[in-house]
Design a protein around this motif. Structure first.
Motif, PDB file in Angstrom:
ATOM      1  N   LEU A   3      14.222  -0.700  70.678  1.00 44.21           N
ATOM      2  CA  LEU A   3      15.019  -1.915  70.838  1.00 44.21           C
ATOM      3  C   LEU A   3      14.156  -3.134  71.187  1.00 44.21           C
ATOM      4  CD1 LEU A   3      17.928  -2.974  70.812  1.00 44.21           C
ATOM      5  CD2 LEU A   3      18.008  -2.542  73.258  1.00 44.21           C
ATOM      6  N   ILE A   4      13.127  -2.906  71.990  1.00 46.42           N
ATOM      7  CA  ILE A   4      12.278  -4.042  72.390  1.00 46.42           C
ATOM      8  C   ILE A   4      11.660  -4.696  71.148  1.00 46.42           C
ATOM      9  CG2 ILE A   4      10.207  -4.749  73.660  1.00 46.42           C
ATOM     10  CD1 ILE A   4      10.827  -2.655  75.744  1.00 46.42           C
ATOM     11  N   PHE A   6      12.781  -4.454  68.120  1.00 47.50           N
ATOM     12  CA  PHE A   6      13.880  -5.025  67.347  1.00 47.50           C
ATOM     13  C   PHE A   6      14.253  -6.419  67.866  1.00 47.50           C
ATOM     14  CE2 PHE A   6      18.475  -5.848  67.340  1.00 47.50           C
ATOM     15  CZ  PHE A   6      18.705  -5.959  65.969  1.00 47.50           C
ATOM     16  N   LEU A   7      14.356  -6.532  69.183  1.00 51.43           N
ATOM     17  CA  LEU A   7      14.750  -7.826  69.771  1.00 51.43           C
ATOM     18  C   LEU A   7      13.672  -8.876  69.534  1.00 51.43           C
ATOM     19  CD1 LEU A   7      16.305  -6.631  73.170  1.00 51.43           C
ATOM     20  CD2 LEU A   7      17.532  -7.489  71.165  1.00 51.43           C
ATOM     21  N   LYS A   8      12.425  -8.437  69.647  1.00 49.69           N
ATOM     22  CA  LYS A   8      11.313  -9.371  69.415  1.00 49.69           C
ATOM     23  C   LYS A   8      11.406  -9.937  68.012  1.00 49.69           C
ATOM     24  CE  LYS A   8       7.734  -7.936  72.615  1.00 49.69           C
ATOM     25  NZ  LYS A   8       6.726  -6.928  72.851  1.00 49.69           N
ATOM     26  N   GLU A   9      11.690  -9.054  67.075  1.00 47.68           N
ATOM     27  CA  GLU A   9      11.783  -9.474  65.676  1.00 47.68           C
ATOM     28  C   GLU A   9      13.009 -10.354  65.458  1.00 47.68           C
ATOM     29  OE1 GLU A   9      11.886  -6.669  61.919  1.00 47.68           O
ATOM     30  OE2 GLU A   9       9.992  -6.644  63.034  1.00 47.68           O
ATOM     31  N   LYS A  10      14.130  -9.908  66.011  1.00 50.95           N
ATOM     32  CA  LYS A  10      15.386 -10.631  65.821  1.00 50.95           C
ATOM     33  C   LYS A  10      15.293 -12.070  66.332  1.00 50.95           C
ATOM     34  CE  LYS A  10      20.297 -10.607  66.970  1.00 50.95           C
ATOM     35  NZ  LYS A  10      21.454  -9.843  67.411  1.00 50.95           N
ATOM     36  N   GLU A  92      10.468   1.629  76.632  1.00 56.08           N
ATOM     37  CA  GLU A  92      11.310   1.526  75.423  1.00 56.08           C
ATOM     38  C   GLU A  92      12.579   2.363  75.585  1.00 56.08           C
ATOM     39  OE1 GLU A  92      11.203   0.045  72.393  1.00 56.08           O
ATOM     40  OE2 GLU A  92       9.193  -0.827  72.283  1.00 56.08           O
ATOM     41  N   LEU A  93      12.395   3.592  76.043  1.00 53.21           N
ATOM     42  CA  LEU A  93      13.551   4.475  76.247  1.00 53.21           C
ATOM     43  C   LEU A  93      14.550   3.852  77.207  1.00 53.21           C
ATOM     44  CD1 LEU A  93      12.217   8.137  76.815  1.00 53.21           C
ATOM     45  CD2 LEU A  93      13.251   7.159  74.767  1.00 53.21           C
ATOM     46  N   LYS A 313      20.960 -10.891  73.323  1.00 54.71           N
ATOM     47  CA  LYS A 313      20.286 -12.030  73.964  1.00 54.71           C
ATOM     48  C   LYS A 313      20.024 -11.741  75.440  1.00 54.71           C
ATOM     49  CE  LYS A 313      22.377 -15.624  71.117  1.00 54.71           C
ATOM     50  NZ  LYS A 313      23.460 -16.619  71.163  1.00 54.71           N
ATOM     51  N   TYR A 314      20.973 -11.076  76.048  1.00 54.02           N
ATOM     52  CA  TYR A 314      20.834 -10.725  77.461  1.00 54.02           C
ATOM     53  C   TYR A 314      19.635  -9.795  77.675  1.00 54.02           C
ATOM     54  CZ  TYR A 314      21.821  -8.032  81.710  1.00 54.02           C
ATOM     55  OH  TYR A 314      21.715  -7.363  82.903  1.00 54.02           O
ATOM     56  N   LEU A 315      19.562  -8.746  76.874  1.00 56.49           N
ATOM     57  CA  LEU A 315      18.462  -7.799  77.046  1.00 56.49           C
ATOM     58  C   LEU A 315      17.123  -8.435  76.668  1.00 56.49           C
ATOM     59  CD1 LEU A 315      20.098  -4.451  75.888  1.00 56.49           C
ATOM     60  CD2 LEU A 315      19.451  -5.101  78.209  1.00 56.49           C
ATOM     61  N   TYR A 316      17.181  -9.333  75.687  1.00 56.36           N
ATOM     62  CA  TYR A 316      15.964 -10.074  75.330  1.00 56.36           C
ATOM     63  C   TYR A 316      15.525 -10.918  76.533  1.00 56.36           C
ATOM     64  CZ  TYR A 316      12.846 -13.252  72.798  1.00 56.36           C
ATOM     65  OH  TYR A 316      11.762 -13.981  72.381  1.00 56.36           O
ATOM     66  N   GLY A 317      16.501 -11.614  77.130  1.00 54.01           N
ATOM     67  CA  GLY A 317      16.211 -12.463  78.290  1.00 54.01           C
ATOM     68  C   GLY A 317      15.686 -11.661  79.469  1.00 54.01           C
ATOM     69  N   LEU A 318      16.226 -10.470  79.655  1.00 55.25           N
ATOM     70  CA  LEU A 318      15.847  -9.640  80.805  1.00 55.25           C
ATOM     71  C   LEU A 318      14.520  -8.915  80.570  1.00 55.25           C
ATOM     72  CD1 LEU A 318      16.905  -8.597  83.574  1.00 55.25           C
ATOM     73  CD2 LEU A 318      17.955  -6.690  82.347  1.00 55.25           C
ATOM     74  N   CYS A 319      14.298  -8.494  79.347  1.00 56.78           N
ATOM     75  CA  CYS A 319      13.189  -7.570  79.100  1.00 56.78           C
ATOM     76  C   CYS A 319      12.035  -8.146  78.286  1.00 56.78           C
ATOM     77  CB  CYS A 319      13.690  -6.330  78.365  1.00 56.78           C
ATOM     78  SG  CYS A 319      15.064  -5.532  79.169  1.00 56.78           S
TER      79      CYS A 319
END
Ligand SMILES: Nc1nc2c(ncn2[C@@H]2O[C@H](COP(=O)(O)OP(=O)(O)O)[C@@H](O)[C@H]2O)c(=O)[nH]1
Ligand SMILES: [Mg+2]
Length: 322
Positions: A3-4, A6-10, A92-93, A313-319
């Protein structure tokens, strides 16, 4: 792909909204993701101490003890099964698990579903000082911008100055407001509000309520009386009952959510002051404990500092962040 990544790419091509989330969550990110990074650099391979430190980081981000235990157990099990020993892979997990845990609880669409041909009513509840009135102004601003006719109803007749505060916002927003005399019965103000809503054909009516801490029985009685009055005047209303939680109050916010969820049917939570806390994990705790979706989050004090809650967006902001 985890997911990390994925979010970076997104969010690689940054849009303004993600920037705002990201900025408002800088403190939380510092407290969570920077510490995760440091942890994964200090340990070459995972062991019991590693997991204890990981647990501590999650707890200090206000993810909530019950959920932390669940997350750690699952990550531990998965790491054993898949023979993962690299702390970076564990991170990542962990983030995957946070995403899945939130999403599997149900719908993650947060916009208000407006009823056509009649007013849609939102009742706003929560204890004093959490940001009820400000969030109401932000919601009004948001939907006025989307072309809706918005009406505010100042049914917080308990706190001196509350009506005045909402009136100032109404003037600034250029929308109509219904107020009662101070110490008027909130239900009677709500009644007047519904009359006005029908008269002016409002699309969206937002009702401010008092946030006094009182006994459960009284709170339940007051809220159900207001709801009854609203429902009698407008079919199916209130369609929304939003509980406002201040992210800076930490686990106390979870206690408040519990108290309100016991006395009234909530359709969503608005978490305010995300910009002022380092403990943004509270959103996960609320979802886990009450299964009430976080619908919007407050990212600052200005009218446009309200965003629809978005898990990515939340997880992107947090992580991840910038
Ligand atoms: N930084 C920040 N401050 C906020 C936010 N939401 C509300 N506040 C502030 O919190 C204080 C209390 O807000 P108010 O709406 O009066 O709370 P109420 O008593 O629940 O109606 C005010 O100073 C607001 O400006 C937010 O998202 N971020
Ligand atoms: Mg208020």
């Amino acid at each position: 792909m985890g997911l990390i990544s994925f979010l970076k790419e997104k969010f690689a091509k940054k849009d303004k909204n993600v920037d705002k989330y990201s900025q408002a969550m800088a403190k939380s990110r510092h407290n969570f993701s920077n510490r995760l990074d440091l942890l994964s650099h200090r340990y070459k391979t995972i062991n019991q101490d590693y997991f204890e430190e990981l647990e501590q980081i999650l707890i200090e981000s206000d993810v909530g003890v019950n959920l932390v235990i669940k997350i750690i157990d699952e990550v531990l099990e998965k790491s054993r099964k898949e023979k993962i020993t690299d702390p970076k892979a564990i991170n990542e997990l962990l983030v995957d698990r946070m995403f899945v845990g939130y999403a599997e609880k149900g719908d993650i669409k947060n916009e208000i579903a407006f009823v056509s041909g009649q007013p849609t009513v939102a009742l706003v509840v929560g204890v004093n000082g959490v940001g009820k009135t400000t969030s109401i102004a932000k919601l009004a601003y948001r939907y006025i911008h989307q072309g809706k006719k918005v009406l505010l109803v100042a049914a917080d007749t308990f706190r001196a100055g509350a009506v005045e505060q909402l009136s100032v916002w109404a003037k600034r927003l250029g929308c109509e407001i219904v107020t009662g005399s101070s110490e008027a019965d909130p239900a009677s103000v709500a009644y007047d509000g519904m009359q006005k809503a029908k008269e002016i054909h409002a699309d969206f009516v937002i009702v401010d309520t008092a946030g006094r801490l009182q006994t459960k029985a009284n709170l339940m009685m007051e809220l159900s009386k207001i709801k009854r009055v609203i429902n009698k005047e407008i079919n199916g209303a209130p369609q929304e009952t939003f509980l406002i939680i201040d992210a800076t109050t930490g686990q106390n916010g979870v206690v408040q959510a519990k108290a309100f969820a016991e006395v009234t049917n909530l359709t969503g939570v608005i978490v305010t002051k995300m910009d002022g806390t380092s403990k943004g994990g509270i959103i996960l705790a609320i979802r886990d404990e009450f299964n009430v979706p976080v619908r919007f989050i407050g990212l600052g004090e200005k009218m446009d500092d309200l965003a629809e809650f978005d898990l990515d967006k939340y997880l992107y902001g947090l992580c991840v962040g910038e």
